[in-house]
Design a protein around this motif. Structure first.
Motif, PDB file in Angstrom:
ATOM      1  N   PRO A 140     -39.439   0.453  -3.818  1.00 36.80           N
ATOM      2  CA  PRO A 140     -39.042  -0.159  -2.061  1.00 36.80           C
ATOM      3  C   PRO A 140     -37.924  -0.628  -1.484  1.00 36.80           C
ATOM      4  CG  PRO A 140     -40.145  -1.619  -4.242  1.00 36.80           C
ATOM      5  CD  PRO A 140     -39.868  -0.629  -4.361  1.00 36.80           C
ATOM      6  N   SER A 141     -36.656  -0.116  -1.970  1.00 35.03           N
ATOM      7  CA  SER A 141     -35.388   0.111  -1.997  1.00 35.03           C
ATOM      8  C   SER A 141     -35.735   1.630  -0.997  1.00 35.03           C
ATOM      9  CB  SER A 141     -34.960  -0.085  -2.830  1.00 35.03           C
ATOM     10  OG  SER A 141     -34.025  -0.776  -3.499  1.00 35.03           O
ATOM     11  N   ILE A 142     -36.374   2.003  -1.063  1.00 32.90           N
ATOM     12  CA  ILE A 142     -36.333   3.763  -0.754  1.00 32.90           C
ATOM     13  C   ILE A 142     -37.306   3.817   0.131  1.00 32.90           C
ATOM     14  CG2 ILE A 142     -35.195   5.271  -2.157  1.00 32.90           C
ATOM     15  CD1 ILE A 142     -37.238   6.076  -3.131  1.00 32.90           C
ATOM     16  N   THR A 143     -37.844   2.652   0.050  1.00 35.40           N
ATOM     17  CA  THR A 143     -39.318   2.852   1.403  1.00 35.40           C
ATOM     18  C   THR A 143     -38.403   2.447   2.771  1.00 35.40           C
ATOM     19  OG1 THR A 143     -41.111   2.416  -1.141  1.00 35.40           O
ATOM     20  CG2 THR A 143     -41.680   2.118   1.635  1.00 35.40           C
ATOM     21  N   SER A 144     -38.802   2.627   3.506  1.00 34.82           N
ATOM     22  CA  SER A 144     -39.002   2.637   5.312  1.00 34.82           C
ATOM     23  C   SER A 144     -39.047   0.869   5.246  1.00 34.82           C
ATOM     24  CB  SER A 144     -40.316   2.971   6.171  1.00 34.82           C
ATOM     25  OG  SER A 144     -39.848   2.159   7.236  1.00 34.82           O
ATOM     26  N   SER A 145     -38.113   0.336   6.123  1.00 31.85           N
ATOM     27  CA  SER A 145     -37.955  -1.182   6.127  1.00 31.85           C
ATOM     28  C   SER A 145     -38.698  -1.872   6.921  1.00 31.85           C
ATOM     29  CB  SER A 145     -36.488  -1.817   6.154  1.00 31.85           C
ATOM     30  OG  SER A 145     -35.882  -0.797   7.209  1.00 31.85           O
ATOM     31  N   VAL A 146     -39.194  -0.674   8.069  1.00 30.50           N
ATOM     32  CA  VAL A 146     -39.775  -0.975   9.322  1.00 30.50           C
ATOM     33  C   VAL A 146     -41.350  -1.039   8.817  1.00 30.50           C
ATOM     34  CG1 VAL A 146     -40.683  -0.450  11.828  1.00 30.50           C
ATOM     35  CG2 VAL A 146     -38.410  -0.100  11.021  1.00 30.50           C
ATOM     36  N   ALA A 147     -41.152   0.228   7.404  1.00 26.16           N
ATOM     37  CA  ALA A 147     -43.269   0.169   7.428  1.00 26.16           C
ATOM     38  C   ALA A 147     -43.739  -1.174   5.736  1.00 26.16           C
ATOM     39  CB  ALA A 147     -43.726   0.820   6.085  1.00 26.16           C
ATOM     40  N   VAL A 148     -42.266  -1.617   4.825  1.00 23.41           N
ATOM     41  CA  VAL A 148     -42.528  -2.550   4.672  1.00 23.41           C
ATOM     42  C   VAL A 148     -42.637  -3.864   5.502  1.00 23.41           C
ATOM     43  CG1 VAL A 148     -40.913  -4.310   2.702  1.00 23.41           C
ATOM     44  CG2 VAL A 148     -41.325  -1.169   2.215  1.00 23.41           C
ATOM     45  N   SER A 149     -41.639  -4.011   6.121  1.00 25.87           N
ATOM     46  CA  SER A 149     -41.752  -5.701   6.825  1.00 25.87           C
ATOM     47  C   SER A 149     -42.704  -5.198   7.648  1.00 25.87           C
ATOM     48  CB  SER A 149     -40.626  -5.024   8.125  1.00 25.87           C
ATOM     49  OG  SER A 149     -39.808  -5.144   7.603  1.00 25.87           O
ATOM     50  N   LEU A 150     -43.474  -5.014   8.219  1.00 25.38           N
ATOM     51  CA  LEU A 150     -44.735  -4.407   9.364  1.00 25.38           C
ATOM     52  C   LEU A 150     -46.104  -4.964   7.892  1.00 25.38           C
ATOM     53  CD1 LEU A 150     -45.286  -1.330  11.191  1.00 25.38           C
ATOM     54  CD2 LEU A 150     -45.023  -4.166  12.292  1.00 25.38           C
ATOM     55  N   VAL A 151     -45.832  -3.977   6.560  1.00 28.68           N
ATOM     56  CA  VAL A 151     -46.334  -5.075   5.775  1.00 28.68           C
ATOM     57  C   VAL A 151     -46.834  -6.544   5.554  1.00 28.68           C
ATOM     58  CG1 VAL A 151     -47.986  -4.569   3.263  1.00 28.68           C
ATOM     59  CG2 VAL A 151     -47.255  -2.636   4.768  1.00 28.68           C
ATOM     60  N   PHE A 152     -45.483  -7.159   4.873  1.00 33.70           N
ATOM     61  CA  PHE A 152     -44.944  -8.779   4.837  1.00 33.70           C
ATOM     62  C   PHE A 152     -45.243  -9.467   6.476  1.00 33.70           C
ATOM     63  CE2 PHE A 152     -42.694  -7.648   0.934  1.00 33.70           C
ATOM     64  CZ  PHE A 152     -42.970  -8.741   0.852  1.00 33.70           C
ATOM     65  N   ILE A 153     -45.606  -8.889   7.631  1.00 33.16           N
ATOM     66  CA  ILE A 153     -45.867  -9.185   8.290  1.00 33.16           C
ATOM     67  C   ILE A 153     -47.291  -9.399   8.081  1.00 33.16           C
ATOM     68  CG2 ILE A 153     -46.638  -9.448  10.874  1.00 33.16           C
ATOM     69  CD1 ILE A 153     -43.546  -8.063  11.365  1.00 33.16           C
ATOM     70  N   PHE A 154     -48.378  -8.692   8.269  1.00 30.69           N
ATOM     71  CA  PHE A 154     -49.422  -8.649   7.872  1.00 30.69           C
ATOM     72  C   PHE A 154     -50.510  -9.850   6.642  1.00 30.69           C
ATOM     73  CE2 PHE A 154     -49.807  -4.438  10.291  1.00 30.69           C
ATOM     74  CZ  PHE A 154     -50.277  -4.334  11.618  1.00 30.69           C
ATOM     75  N   LEU A 155     -49.462  -9.559   5.753  1.00 37.06           N
ATOM     76  CA  LEU A 155     -49.708 -11.137   4.441  1.00 37.06           C
ATOM     77  C   LEU A 155     -49.298 -12.215   5.028  1.00 37.06           C
ATOM     78  CD1 LEU A 155     -47.819  -8.638   1.066  1.00 37.06           C
ATOM     79  CD2 LEU A 155     -50.607  -8.982   2.092  1.00 37.06           C
ATOM     80  N   PHE A 156     -48.615 -12.807   5.811  1.00 40.48           N
ATOM     81  CA  PHE A 156     -48.000 -13.623   5.466  1.00 40.48           C
ATOM     82  C   PHE A 156     -48.587 -14.514   7.151  1.00 40.48           C
ATOM     83  CE2 PHE A 156     -45.083 -12.623   2.469  1.00 40.48           C
ATOM     84  CZ  PHE A 156     -45.361 -13.982   2.007  1.00 40.48           C
ATOM     85  N   GLN A 157     -48.820 -13.674   8.199  1.00 39.27           N
ATOM     86  CA  GLN A 157     -50.213 -13.947   8.708  1.00 39.27           C
ATOM     87  C   GLN A 157     -50.626 -15.158   8.994  1.00 39.27           C
ATOM     88  OE1 GLN A 157     -49.396 -13.369  12.115  1.00 39.27           O
ATOM     89  NE2 GLN A 157     -48.294 -11.057  12.530  1.00 39.27           N
ATOM     90  N   GLY A 158     -50.863 -15.965  10.094  1.00 40.80           N
ATOM     91  CA  GLY A 158     -51.978 -17.447  10.052  1.00 40.80           C
ATOM     92  C   GLY A 158     -53.604 -17.136   8.784  1.00 40.80           C
ATOM     93  N   PHE A 159     -53.736 -15.425   9.416  1.00 39.02           N
ATOM     94  CA  PHE A 159     -55.261 -14.758   8.543  1.00 39.02           C
ATOM     95  C   PHE A 159     -54.906 -14.265   7.668  1.00 39.02           C
ATOM     96  CE2 PHE A 159     -53.988 -13.101  12.977  1.00 39.02           C
ATOM     97  CZ  PHE A 159     -53.781 -11.898  12.341  1.00 39.02           C
ATOM     98  N   GLY A 160     -53.819 -14.060   7.031  1.00 42.69           N
ATOM     99  CA  GLY A 160     -53.610 -13.120   6.659  1.00 42.69           C
ATOM    100  C   GLY A 160     -53.654 -13.096   5.186  1.00 42.69           C
ATOM    101  N   SER A 161     -53.581 -12.390   3.575  1.00 39.36           N
ATOM    102  CA  SER A 161     -53.891 -12.349   2.167  1.00 39.36           C
ATOM    103  C   SER A 161     -53.308 -13.583   1.602  1.00 39.36           C
ATOM    104  CB  SER A 161     -53.360 -11.538   1.466  1.00 39.36           C
ATOM    105  OG  SER A 161     -54.053  -9.837   2.866  1.00 39.36           O
ATOM    106  N   VAL A 162     -51.826 -13.822   1.726  1.00 37.80           N
ATOM    107  CA  VAL A 162     -51.094 -14.488   1.271  1.00 37.80           C
ATOM    108  C   VAL A 162     -51.743 -16.586   1.773  1.00 37.80           C
ATOM    109  CG1 VAL A 162     -49.664 -16.104   1.417  1.00 37.80           C
ATOM    110  CG2 VAL A 162     -49.253 -14.309   1.514  1.00 37.80           C
ATOM    111  N   ASN A 163     -52.151 -16.492   2.905  1.00 40.75           N
ATOM    112  CA  ASN A 163     -53.425 -17.560   3.159  1.00 40.75           C
ATOM    113  C   ASN A 163     -55.057 -17.786   2.683  1.00 40.75           C
ATOM    114  OD1 ASN A 163     -51.093 -19.408   4.169  1.00 40.75           O
ATOM    115  ND2 ASN A 163     -51.481 -17.945   6.687  1.00 40.75           N
ATOM    116  N   LYS A 164     -55.469 -16.370   2.330  1.00 42.94           N
ATOM    117  CA  LYS A 164     -56.483 -16.396   2.372  1.00 42.94           C
ATOM    118  C   LYS A 164     -56.494 -16.651   0.565  1.00 42.94           C
ATOM    119  CE  LYS A 164     -59.020 -15.031   5.605  1.00 42.94           C
ATOM    120  NZ  LYS A 164     -59.484 -13.602   5.798  1.00 42.94           N
ATOM    121  N   VAL A 165     -55.309 -16.438  -0.530  1.00 41.76           N
ATOM    122  CA  VAL A 165     -55.645 -16.277  -1.494  1.00 41.76           C
ATOM    123  C   VAL A 165     -55.091 -17.850  -1.593  1.00 41.76           C
ATOM    124  CG1 VAL A 165     -53.670 -16.172  -3.329  1.00 41.76           C
ATOM    125  CG2 VAL A 165     -54.157 -14.282  -2.193  1.00 41.76           C
ATOM    126  N   LEU A 166     -54.532 -19.101  -0.872  1.00 43.82           N
ATOM    127  CA  LEU A 166     -54.124 -20.237  -0.974  1.00 43.82           C
ATOM    128  C   LEU A 166     -54.944 -20.755  -1.010  1.00 43.82           C
ATOM    129  CD1 LEU A 166     -50.210 -20.688   0.600  1.00 43.82           C
ATOM    130  CD2 LEU A 166     -50.852 -20.491  -1.744  1.00 43.82           C
TER     131      LEU A 166
END
Length: 352
Positions: A140-166
């Motif tokens: 994760p440290s050598i992965t593009s911070s922009v790419a990782v941040s975009l993935v996190f943004i999608f995961l934690f959206q209101g309709f994202g995977s995190v809320n689906k699991v919760l």
């Protein structure tokens, strides 16, 4: 004796002269070798810093030369607007400082503890597949911070995977990146304290004490989790290198003295890691006060704005480059002060 003294002086004096001449030649040769680096550092580091400081003393829109008549010299007015005048600029700046303070307060200890834990785990002689785990933790440290941040943004959206699991366990998650509520305020509301008491309504630097004690927002907690996950791998390698530099005889001696594993780590290993610990904490404080990528990708959110993002926004969005440069130098002064305090508290380990 007089003849001997006279015979020594003519011999010793030329030797001292030759040593002095050789030392001067070495100094000139040394400066000759480092001169390209000195010139580059002066042109691309010292000169831009001096120019940025001059810009912080002006009211400049960035469209003309900072030395032209359109850039008006205002002295310390930009710094006064940020620290002295109770107006919108100071309110916005102090909110960003509050957000960044909680970001540093959570990220630095968490990433340091996680990195140290992973390093101790990988330093275990009985662990198999160390190369695989080391790569997985460091990836994760050598992965593009922009790419990782975009993935996190999608995961934690209101309709994202995190809320689906919760939702599968009956929990309705918030729209994480849009939730500006402070987590400390939410904890206090759960025990019945949902409004500021009298003493917390007084203002300090444009914010009430209730606002200062709000804790990180829910949106900032997402960024905290993201940064801890992406930075721990780098610091893990630093701790791992330091652990592998500790002589096995020292650990064997502590075992012979009857020390338990925890006592050996607390009383032997950890003190020997103090220089590396200071390095990790210093780099952590510097990087967390300069966080920008993740904040920029989450948009102009007052709950996650930081001074580094505010400096960029004032310059490139509002064409107030003088104010943006002043914010940058205030961040610099804050980092220097915190680093000095941290060095005093942690120590360098040189006296151990």
């Amino acid at each position: 004796m007089s003849v001997s003294a006279r015979s020594v002086v003519p011999v010793a004096a030329p030797r001292r002269g030759r040593r002095s001449l050789a030392r001067k030649r070495e100094n000139r040769a040394g400066w000759l070798f480092v001169s390209p680096a000195v010139v580059l550092l002066t042109l691309f580091l010292v000169v831009p810093i001096l120019l940025a400081f001059y810009v912080s003393l002006t009211k400049w829109d960035g469209l003309s030369s900072p030395f032209s008549g359109e850039a008006r010299f205002v002295g310390l007015d930009n710094y006064e607007n940020l620290l002295g005048v109770d107006a919108l600029n100071r309110l916005t700046f102090m909110r960003s400082v509050r957000n960044n303070f909680y970001f540093v307060l959570f990220v630095v200890p968490l990433q340091t503890a996680l990195a140290l834990f992973l390093a101790v785990l990988l330093n275990n002689r009985l662990l198999r597949g160390k190369g695989l785990f080391r790569t997985a933790f460091y990836f994760p440290s050598i992965t593009s911070s922009v790419a990782v941040s975009l993935v996190f943004i999608f995961l934690f959206q209101g309709f994202g995977s995190v809320n689906k699991v919760l939702s599968l366990v009956g929990i309705q998650g918030p729209n994480w990146l849009a939730d500006s509520r402070g987590v400390f305020h939410q904890v206090l509301a759960a025990i019945g304290v949902d409004a500021a008491p009298g003493w917390a309504q007084h203002k300090f630097l444009s914010l009430t004490w209730w606002d200062w004690l709000s804790g990180p927002s829910v949106a900032m907690c997402v960024i905290i989790a993201l940064v801890v996950w992406t930075t721990s791998g780098t610091f893990m390698l630093m701790f791992l290198a330091a652990l592998q530099g500790i002589s096995p005889e020292i650990e064997e001696a502590s075992d012979l003295d009857g020390a338990t594993a925890w006592q050996r780590f607390r009383l032997v290993t950890l003190p020997m890691l103090r220089p590396t610990l200071l390095l990790v904490l210093t780099l952590g404080v510097i990087s967390t006060w300069q966080v920008f990528d993740q904040i920029y990708l989450t948009g102009n959110n007052p709950a996650t704005n930081t001074p580094a993002y505010l400096s960029f926004s004032q310059g490139f969005d509002n064409q107030a480059f003088g104010l943006g440069a002043a914010i940058a130098f205030l961040i610099f002064a804050l980092i220097v002060a915190l680093t000095a305090i941290q060095r005093k508290v942690v120590g360098t380990g040189e006296d151990d």
